[in-house]
Each structure stands twice: as C-alpha cells, then as structure tokens.
Design an enzyme around this catalytic site. Sequence first.
Site, PDB file in Angstrom:
ATOM      1  N   GLY A  29       0.813  -1.225   0.000  1.00 57.80           N
ATOM      2  CA  GLY A  29       0.000   0.000   0.000  1.00 57.80           C
ATOM      3  C   GLY A  29       0.837   1.261   0.000  1.00 57.80           C
ATOM      4  CB  THR A  30      -0.144   4.826  -0.190  1.00 59.10           C
ATOM      5  OG1 THR A  30      -1.127   4.747   0.839  1.00 59.10           O
ATOM      6  CG2 THR A  30      -0.850   4.766  -1.530  1.00 59.10           C
ATOM      7  CB  SER A  82      -0.719   0.506   6.355  1.00 53.69           C
ATOM      8  OG  SER A  82      -1.531   1.553   6.818  1.00 53.69           O
ATOM      9  CG  ASP A  84      -7.814  -0.710   4.039  1.00 56.77           C
ATOM     10  OD1 ASP A  84      -7.208   0.128   3.362  1.00 56.77           O
ATOM     11  OD2 ASP A  84      -7.766  -1.935   3.805  1.00 56.77           O
ATOM     12  CE  LYS A  94      -3.053  -5.884   6.645  1.00 55.03           C
ATOM     13  NZ  LYS A  94      -2.650  -4.735   5.818  1.00 55.03           N
ATOM     14  N   GLY A  96      -7.562  -3.182   1.280  1.00 47.10           N
ATOM     15  CA  GLY A  96      -7.871  -2.110   0.332  1.00 47.10           C
ATOM     16  C   GLY A  96      -6.998  -2.199  -0.911  1.00 47.10           C
ATOM     17  CD  GLU A 103      -1.976  -6.824   3.098  1.00 45.03           C
ATOM     18  OE1 GLU A 103      -1.458  -5.868   2.515  1.00 45.03           O
ATOM     19  OE2 GLU A 103      -3.154  -6.820   3.484  1.00 45.03           O
TER      20      GLU A 103
HETATM   21  C1  5RP Z   1      -3.400  -3.709   1.344  1.00 45.29           C
HETATM   22  C2  5RP Z   1      -3.684  -3.260   2.724  1.00 45.29           C
HETATM   23  C3  5RP Z   1      -3.160  -1.948   3.146  1.00 45.29           C
HETATM   24  O1  5RP Z   1      -2.465  -2.099   4.339  1.00 45.29           O
HETATM   25  C4  5RP Z   1      -4.296  -0.997   3.360  1.00 45.29           C
HETATM   26  O2  5RP Z   1      -5.113  -0.978   2.219  1.00 45.29           O
HETATM   27  C5  5RP Z   1      -3.806   0.428   3.660  1.00 45.29           C
HETATM   28  O3  5RP Z   1      -3.248   0.977   2.518  1.00 45.29           O
HETATM   29  P1  5RP Z   1      -2.648   2.426   2.447  1.00 45.29           P
HETATM   30  O4  5RP Z   1      -1.349   2.419   3.163  1.00 45.29           O
HETATM   31  O5  5RP Z   1      -2.487   2.674   0.964  1.00 45.29           O
HETATM   32  O6  5RP Z   1      -3.631   3.377   3.071  1.00 45.29           O
HETATM   33  O7  5RP Z   1      -4.311  -3.937   3.497  1.00 45.29           O
HETATM   34  O8  5RP Z   1      -4.030  -4.905   1.028  1.00 45.29           O
END
Ligand code: 5RP
Length: 219
Positions: A29-30, A82, A84, A94, A96, A103
């Site tokens: 993720g970001t 990280s 969501d 999680k 997103g 994960e």
């Molecule tokens: C990916 C995830 C990420 O941890 C979650 O979506 C958060 O992403 P971001 O750091 O872009 O807000 O679970 O599958």
Amino acid sequence: MNLNELKKKAAWAALDYIHPGTIIGVGTGTTIFYFIEALSTIKNLIYGAVSSSNSSTVLLKKKGIEVFNLKNFSSLNIYVDSADEINSRMQMIKGGGGALTREKIIAKIAKKFICIIDKTKKVDVLGKFPLPVEIIPMAFSYFLQEMVKIGGIPKYRKNFITDNGNIIIDVYNLSIKDPISMEKKINSLPGVVTVGLFASRSADIILIGKKNGIQTIKK
Ligand code: 5RP
C-alpha cells in the site's frame, strides 16, 4: 500536514523496531511505499524481506532489498504493514490494496505485527471502510447472497485480479461489533479465500503519524 506526510512519519518510525540481521515481513500500500523507502536506508543491516504482494516485491527489489519466498517461512520476527481501519483492540480491516491473503499469512507467522497508519485509520467500530473479501470466481453469486443476508452491500471490485488469480468483493454497510465472530463466519463460507478482517490475529503495536510526532500504542 497532509496524509502522505503522516504516513511517511509512521513508516520511518517503524525502523526503530527493526533488528539487524533479520528478515522483515513487508505489507502493501501507499504507507508501505514509504516504509520500503525507509527500509532501503538500512538495507545493509538486514538480511532481506518477505513480501505480501507482487507490487511490494517490485519496489523492494528496485531498492536493492533481497526478497525471499513466503512459502519457505513458518515464522518471522517482525511484520510491518498498514491497515484500512483499526479499532482500540488493534483489530483491523485490511485488503484495500487487495493483498489480504498473503498479508494474513505473514501476520499469522510474525511474532510482532507493527501497524503503521495515519490518524484517519483509527476507528471505534470497524466497517465504515468496505470489507474486502477474496473469493474464487465460482463463488460469486453464492457469496453475494450470503453478504446480503448479513446486511451487507457487496460490490465486485472491477478490473482487479489478486496476485493469487482470484476476485475481490468489497462489502459495504457493515457495522462490525464482534470482529472475531464475523471473521470466522465469513472465512467459513465455501469459496472464500480470505476475509480482510484481522481480528483473531490483531496488531501488536500501532504507530500513528501525527502532526506533532508519533503516537505509539502497545498491547
Ligand atoms: C493492502 C492493505 C493496506 O495495508 C491498506 O489498504 C492500507 O493501505 P494504504 O497504506 O495505501 O492506506 O491492506 O491490502
């Protein structure tokens, strides 16, 4: 300070938890983009990484960090990722980014799960963020029906195939008061690969990037 700066702060703070000579579980993720940047500054001190997605693997390799195959690991010291959404019991939504299945495997085998977030991810009740569920395509109609039964509004994530070749359904309209039983219930449906509720295996440490520094929450 914008959200990306807060994510970056949390990501750099996670370096304090990395011990020399270890293999790090790395999320997706970001926020993790910033963590990989931070990790690359100490790449000579660590042994390498296990990655939760093809996209993180590409980034890790680009930064010169060796990536090991998850299939060869049954235990890891640390996992940085990280979320969501995360509640006060450190249970999370999680997925997103669609990497929830790998994960979940890494979260399960890691001794310590460090969740790095900006302040917007902290919630009282999980469910405002649509709950991602990875399913095999054949289960599509059946799964949608089951989600409607529990009050959810399921939506197919368009133009998205997971790293495992499956599809994602994002379930809206859930107010998840008992995350552990919801996790069990959805995981037990035929055709479900993984539900993006990380409740029975929650995080151990939360690092929240804030304007004035880092807030650390430990179990
Ligand atoms: C990916 C995830 C990420 O941890 C979650 O979506 C958060 O992403 P971001 O750091 O872009 O807000 O679970 O599958």
